[in-house]
Design an enzyme around this catalytic site. Structure first.
Site, PDB file in Angstrom:
ATOM      1  N   SER A  70       0.844  -1.201   0.000  1.00 24.12           N
ATOM      2  CA  SER A  70       0.000   0.000   0.000  1.00 24.12           C
ATOM      3  C   SER A  70       0.872   1.240   0.000  1.00 24.12           C
ATOM      4  O   SER A  70       1.996   1.229   0.525  1.00 24.12           O
ATOM      5  CB  SER A  70      -0.875   0.016   1.250  1.00 24.12           C
ATOM      6  OG  SER A  70      -1.491   1.279   1.404  1.00 24.12           O
TER       7      SER A  70
ATOM      8  N   TYR B  15      -1.393  -0.967  10.211  1.00 29.22           N
ATOM      9  CA  TYR B  15      -1.563  -1.274   8.784  1.00 29.22           C
ATOM     10  C   TYR B  15      -0.325  -0.855   7.991  1.00 29.22           C
ATOM     11  O   TYR B  15       0.192  -1.627   7.182  1.00 29.22           O
ATOM     12  CB  TYR B  15      -2.814  -0.552   8.265  1.00 29.22           C
ATOM     13  CG  TYR B  15      -3.136  -0.818   6.813  1.00 29.22           C
ATOM     14  CD1 TYR B  15      -3.608  -2.062   6.386  1.00 29.22           C
ATOM     15  CD2 TYR B  15      -2.995   0.182   5.856  1.00 29.22           C
ATOM     16  CE1 TYR B  15      -3.933  -2.291   5.054  1.00 29.22           C
ATOM     17  CE2 TYR B  15      -3.323  -0.038   4.520  1.00 29.22           C
ATOM     18  CZ  TYR B  15      -3.789  -1.284   4.126  1.00 29.22           C
ATOM     19  OH  TYR B  15      -4.096  -1.513   2.809  1.00 29.22           O
TER      20      TYR B  15
END
Ligand code: NAD
Length: 253
Positions: A144, A159
């Site tokens: 990401s 995350y």
């Protein structure tokens, strides 16, 4: 071996509006046999049926929790019996959480790492030996932009840390498996319009994020799926250990 004689495994591809589902379609359009592995068994089967009907290729939809070794082994055993050998693995299954660091507890930290990092480990560890033995493989991780820019989209520190863990994982694995004909790359999407945020990323917060995206829109799942499919081509064998941004320019470095 042509693409038709190989299976591409996409984890987390049940989600109807997800990146995995779009990737399953793109790989099928390129001629791969596709296997959708997901926690959601009914969704995985529905995705496989949809992909098979749309592209006229065989597709398998199987229940699989990537955090559970036995579940992964069971799904892969089914494929070994019924599908062509696995030529590509897309480590797409992932979860996020926006919890701020000052509120996150160890259980939540572990939950995020369990799917994004250990889950990717568990299935990659099971699939990679066969690829190495056959001398061909394509492994793609869904990292990401959060790993690169330090969050700031939706996910919290856990995350970002997990997605950054995937980058190191992919790079080191690329070095180890390169001599065996297996490439390992990461894609780092920016804000893609899916259901991963559970619909909570709306209104002013979304408008502020859009203002920081030079191309002026959120990403489409097909934007990411096309890139993954490109990396899975036989002709992409000289690309390994790389991280590809697909973020509309929201992070330029
Ligand atoms: P999504 O929530 O639409 O789909 C995720 C899928 O993973 C679901 O089908 C879910 O059932 C499955 N899954 C969750 N835990 C699992 C487990 N333990 N075992 C097997 N399957 C499991 O998500 P998405 O937005 O399509 O994201 C796909 C990947 O891309 C994720 O790894 C995510 O972190 C990454 N990503 C997404 C974005 C974005 O903006 N959407 C941005 C960057 C990276």
């Amino acid at each position: 071996m042509t693409a038709k004689e190989k299976t591409a495994v996409v984890t987390g591809a049940a989600s109807k509006r997800g990146i995995g589902r779009a990737t399953a379609h793109a790989l099928a359009a390129a001629g791969w046999t596709v296997a959708v592995l997901d926690l959601d068994e009914a969704g995985a089967k529905a995705a496989a049926d949809e992909v098979a009907a749309a592209h006229g290729i065989p597709a398998f939809g199987l229940a699989c929790d990537v955090t559970d070794e036995t579940s992964v082994a069971t799904a892969l055993d089914t494929l070994a019996a019924d599908a062509p050998p696995i030529g590509a693995l897309v480590n797409n299954a992932g979860i996020t959480s926006p919890t701020p660091f000052l509120e996150v507890d160890a259980a939540e930290w572990d939950r995020i790492f369990a799917v994004n990092v250990r889950g990717a480990f568990t299935i990659t560890r099971a699939v990679a030996p066969g690829m190495a033995e056959r001398g061909f493989g394509r492994i793609v991780f869904l990292s990401s932009v959060s790993a690169e820019r330090g969050g700031g989209v939706f996910g919290g520190v856990a995350y970002s840390a997990a997605k950054a863990g995937q980058l190191g994982f992919a790079r080191a694995l690329a070095r180890e498996l390169g001599p065996r004909g297996v490439t390992v790359n990461s894609v780092a999407p920016g804000l893609i319009d899916t259901d991963i945020t559970g619909g909570v990323l709306e209104g002013e917060r979304k408008a502020a994020l859009l203002a920081g995206i030079p191309v002026g829109r959120t990403g489409r799942t097909s934007d990411v799926a096309d890139l993954i499919t490109y990396l899975c081509r036989e002709e992409s064998g000289y690309i390994t250990g790389a991280t590809y941004d697909v973020n509309g320019g929201s992070h330029i470095h």
